[in-house]
Design a protein around this motif. Structure first.
Motif, PDB file in Angstrom:
ATOM      1  N   GLU A   1      25.779  19.539 -33.888  1.00  0.00           N
ATOM      2  CA  GLU A   1      27.205  19.604 -33.554  1.00  0.00           C
ATOM      3  C   GLU A   1      27.458  20.106 -32.132  1.00  0.00           C
ATOM      4  O   GLU A   1      28.580  20.468 -31.801  1.00  0.00           O
ATOM      5  CB  GLU A   1      27.926  20.527 -34.559  1.00  0.00           C
ATOM      6  N   LYS A   2      26.423  20.129 -31.280  1.00  0.00           N
ATOM      7  CA  LYS A   2      26.580  20.721 -29.957  1.00  0.00           C
ATOM      8  C   LYS A   2      27.645  20.010 -29.122  1.00  0.00           C
ATOM      9  O   LYS A   2      28.390  20.664 -28.380  1.00  0.00           O
ATOM     10  CB  LYS A   2      25.241  20.749 -29.224  1.00  0.00           C
ATOM     11  N   ASN A   3      27.746  18.696 -29.260  1.00  0.00           N
ATOM     12  CA  ASN A   3      28.763  17.974 -28.485  1.00  0.00           C
ATOM     13  C   ASN A   3      30.171  18.345 -28.935  1.00  0.00           C
ATOM     14  O   ASN A   3      31.070  18.556 -28.106  1.00  0.00           O
ATOM     15  CB  ASN A   3      28.550  16.466 -28.616  1.00  0.00           C
ATOM     16  N   GLN A   4      30.371  18.445 -30.257  1.00  0.00           N
ATOM     17  CA  GLN A   4      31.677  18.852 -30.782  1.00  0.00           C
ATOM     18  C   GLN A   4      32.014  20.266 -30.344  1.00  0.00           C
ATOM     19  O   GLN A   4      33.151  20.568 -29.966  1.00  0.00           O
ATOM     20  CB  GLN A   4      31.659  18.782 -32.323  1.00  0.00           C
ATOM     21  N   LEU A   5      31.012  21.150 -30.372  1.00  0.00           N
ATOM     22  CA  LEU A   5      31.246  22.542 -29.967  1.00  0.00           C
ATOM     23  C   LEU A   5      31.612  22.635 -28.490  1.00  0.00           C
ATOM     24  O   LEU A   5      32.482  23.413 -28.102  1.00  0.00           O
ATOM     25  CB  LEU A   5      29.996  23.385 -30.266  1.00  0.00           C
ATOM     26  N   LYS A   6      30.966  21.819 -27.664  1.00  0.00           N
ATOM     27  CA  LYS A   6      31.284  21.820 -26.226  1.00  0.00           C
ATOM     28  C   LYS A   6      32.719  21.360 -25.989  1.00  0.00           C
ATOM     29  O   LYS A   6      33.436  21.934 -25.159  1.00  0.00           O
ATOM     30  CB  LYS A   6      30.301  20.910 -25.474  1.00  0.00           C
TER      31      LYS A   6
ATOM     32  N   ILE B   1      23.974  23.722 -35.317  1.00  0.00           N
ATOM     33  CA  ILE B   1      24.356  23.861 -33.902  1.00  0.00           C
ATOM     34  C   ILE B   1      23.785  22.714 -33.075  1.00  0.00           C
ATOM     35  O   ILE B   1      24.453  22.157 -32.202  1.00  0.00           O
ATOM     36  CB  ILE B   1      23.887  25.225 -33.349  1.00  0.00           C
ATOM     37  N   LEU B   2      22.538  22.339 -33.383  1.00  0.00           N
ATOM     38  CA  LEU B   2      21.901  21.243 -32.650  1.00  0.00           C
ATOM     39  C   LEU B   2      22.651  19.935 -32.858  1.00  0.00           C
ATOM     40  O   LEU B   2      22.906  19.185 -31.898  1.00  0.00           O
ATOM     41  CB  LEU B   2      20.448  21.103 -33.107  1.00  0.00           C
TER      42      LEU B   2
END
Length: 489
Positions: A476-481, A473-474
Motif C-alpha cells: 500500500e506504499k503508493n496509497q500511503l504516499k 505497508i509494502l
C-alpha cells in the motif's frame, strides 16, 4: 477523495457508536462469568439461548423495512412520504405482535421451554426496540452520526449501570437500607439482566420520541407495496442470518444431552465474545458504508470506489484477525473471569475468521442492493442457513460447540463466495483479488501458526504481526504516499 473522507469520518463516528457501547457491554461478560454472578456456565447458557431468540424476533419485527427505507429515501423525491409510510407500517405491525405475544405468552413459554417471566420481559423489549428502527435509520440517512452515537452510548450506559446495580450492589444495599428491600430478590440474576435491558430500551425510545412528534403521518399504500416487495427478500435474508448467527445455541440446547447442553452453550457463548473485536469492526464499517453505497450509486464510476473500500476492509480485517488470535490468551482472563469457561477457547480463531468472511460479504452485497436484486441476498443467506443447519444437525452430537463454530465459518465463507460470483455477473466491480488474497492468506496462515503451533509464545506472535504489517505497508506504499501528500497540502 472527499467522498472517502466523508465515508471514513462517518465510519469512525458510527464505529464509536458501536465500539464504545459494546466495549462497555464487554464489561458484562466478566460480570456474568464471575464467581459472584453466573459462575456456572449453564446459567450463562440460559441467558445466551434467550438472546438467540432476541436476534431472530428482532429480524422478524423489522421485516427488512430498514433497508427498504434507505433505498426509497434516496430514490423518492418525497422523502417525508417514505418516512411516514415506513413508521406507520412498523407501528401497526409491532403493536399487533405485542398484543398477540402477550395474550399467548404461556403457550410461547411452553414451546421454547423458557420461563414465562423471561418471555414477558422479552416481549416488552422487542416492542420497544422495533419502535426505534426507523428513527435510527433516519439519523443515518440524514448523516447525523453524532446524535446516533450519543443515543446508542446512553442506551448501553444505562444497561451497564443497571446491571452493575442489580447484580453487584443491590444485595448489599438491601441489608443496609429498607428502601431497597422491596426490589431485591435472591436468585433473580437472569431477570435483573433483562429488566436492565428493558429500562435501557425504554430510555432510548424516550430520547427518540421527538422523531414521532415531527412526523406528518401519511400512509401511501402504493409506496408501501413497493417497499414491501423490496423488503421481503431482505427479511428472508435476515432470518437466514439469524440462523447463522445464533440458532446454533438453540440447536445445542435441543440436540445435546440435558445435563451438558446449557453448560456447553455457556462456554461456547462466552468464548464467542472474544470475536467481538472483528464484529465491532465489521459492524461499524457496515453502518458507515450502507448509506454511502446508495448515495454514491449514481456517481461517475462508483465501482472503482467500491473496489478500494473492500481492499481497505480486508487489510484492516486481516490485521485484527491476526492481532486477536496472537493475544487471545492474554485477553481471556480479562473478559472471561471463570476458568470453567475456558475449555471452549479452541473456537476463537474459527469464529474470528467467520465474522471476517461475514464482513467481506456485507461489502460485496452492494451489487444486489443498488440494483434492486435483493432476492439474491435472500437466496445467498438461505444457502448459508442450510449449511449451518446441516452441519449442526449432523455433527453437534459428536463434536458439540466445535461443530457449531465450523458451521458458522463454512456458512459465512459460502455466502462470501456466492455473493462475489453473482456480483461479477450482474454488477462487475474491479476488485484487486491479488492483494485481497495475499492479505487474507497470510493473516489466516499466521493466525493458525500462532494459535495452534506457538500458542502463548508472544515473541513469535509479535514477530508474525510485524511481518504482516510490513507486507501491508509494502503493498500500500503508493496509497500511503498519496494520503501523506494530500495531508501536506
Amino acid at each position: 477523495m472527499s467522498a472517502f473522507k466523508s465515508l471514513f469520518k462517518q465510519t469512525f463516528i458510527y464505529g464509536l457508536a458501536t465500539v464504545l457501547p459494546r466495549m462497555l457491554s464487554f464489561l458484562l461478560v466478566p460480570l456474568y462469568t464471575s464467581e459472584a454472578v453466573l459462575a456456572n456456565p449453564s446459567e450463562y447458557g440460559k441467558v445466551s439461548v434467550i438472546f438467540s431468540y432476541f436476534v431472530l424476533f428482532n429480524v422478524i419485527l423489522a421485516y427488512g423495512m430498514e433497508t427498504a427505507f434507505f433505498r426509497f429515501f434516496n430514490k423518492e423525491d418525497d422523502q417525508d412520504k417514505v418516512v411516514s409510510t415506513s413508521i406507520i407500517s412498523l407501528l401497526i405491525s409491532s403493536l399487533i405482535f405485542f398484543l398477540l405475544a402477550i395474550l399467548s405468552q404461556e403457550w410461547i413459554s411452553g414451546i421454547i421451554e423458557i420461563d414465562v417471566k423471561y418471555v414477558n420481559l422479552v416481549i416488552w423489549i422487542l416492542l420497544l426496540d422495533a419502535l426505534v428502527i426507523i428513527p435510527f435509520a433516519w439519523l443515518r440517512a440524514n448523516e447525523k452520526p453524532v446524535r446516533y452515537a450519543i443515543i446508542k452510548i446512553v442506551n448501553v450506559a444505562i444497561n451497564i449501570g443497571l446491571n452493575l446495580f442489580f447484580l453487584l450492589a443491590l444485595a448489599q444495599l438491601s441489608q443496609q437500607h429498607d428502601i431497597f428491600k422491596s426490589i431485591y430478590k435472591p436468585n433473580f440474576e437472569i431477570s435483573y439482566i433483562f429488566i436492565a435491558n428493558l429500562v435501557a430500551s425504554a430510555a432510548t425510545l424516550v430520547l427518540l420520541i421527538s422523531f414521532y412528534l415531527k412526523i406528518r403521518f401519511r400512509f401511501d399504500k402504493a409506496l408501501w407495496k413497493q417497499m414491501m416487495r423490496y423488503a421481503m427478500p431482505v427479511l428472508i435474508a435476515g432470518i437466514a442470518f439469524s440462523i447463522n448467527e445464533t440458532f446454533d445455541r438453540i440447536l445445542l440446547k435441543e440436540l445435546l444431552p440435558a445435563d451438558v447442553a446449557e453448560n456447553d452453550i455457556g462456554m461456547y457463548s462466552a468464548c464467542y465474545k472474544l470475536a467481538l473485536f472483528m464484529t465491532l469492526f465489521a459492524t461499524a464499517y457496515r453502518l458507515g458504508i450502507e448509506p454511502y453505497f446508495f448515495s454514491h450509486a449514481k456517481t461517475e464510476n462508483p465501482q472503482k470506489n467500491y473496489a478500494n473500500i473492500l481492499e481497505f476492509f480486508v487489510a484492516f480485517g486481516s490485521l485484527i484477525l491476526l492481532s486477536v488470535v496472537v493475544f487471545a490468551d492474554l485477553l481471556k482472563p480479562i473478559i472471561i473471569r471463570s476458568e470453567s469457561y475456558w475449555e471452549a477457547m479452541w473456537i476463537v480463531p474459527i469464529i474470528l475468521l467467520a465474522n471476517f468472511c461475514l464482513g467481506i460479504y456485507h461489502n460485496l452485497s452492494v451489487w444486489y442492493k443498488i440494483t434492486d436484486r435483493t432476492k439474491f441476498g435472500a437466496y445467498i443467506s438461505v444457502v448459508g442457513a442450510i449449511v449451518t443447519l446441516v452441519i449442526n444437525f449432523s455433527f453437534i452430537k459428536l463434536y458439540s460447540y466445535k461443530a457449531s463454530a465450523i458451521a458458522t465459518l463454512v456458512a459465512y465463507a459460502s455466502m462470501m463466495f456466492l455473493s462475489y460470483y453473482f456480483g461479477r455477473k450482474y454488477y462487475p466491480i474491479p476488485y484487486n483479488l491479488k492483494k485481497i488474497g495475499i492479505y487474507m492468506s497470510v493473516s489466516i496462515g499466521f493466525s493458525a501458526l500462532s494459535f495452534y503451533k506457538y500458542r502463548e509464545n508472544y515473541v513469535i506472535g509479535f514477530a508474525l504481526l510485524i511481518v504482516f504489517l510490513g507486507i501491508v505497508i509494502l503493498l500500500e506504499k503508493n496509497q500511503l504516499k498519496q494520503i501523506l501528500r494530500r495531508n501536506e497540502n
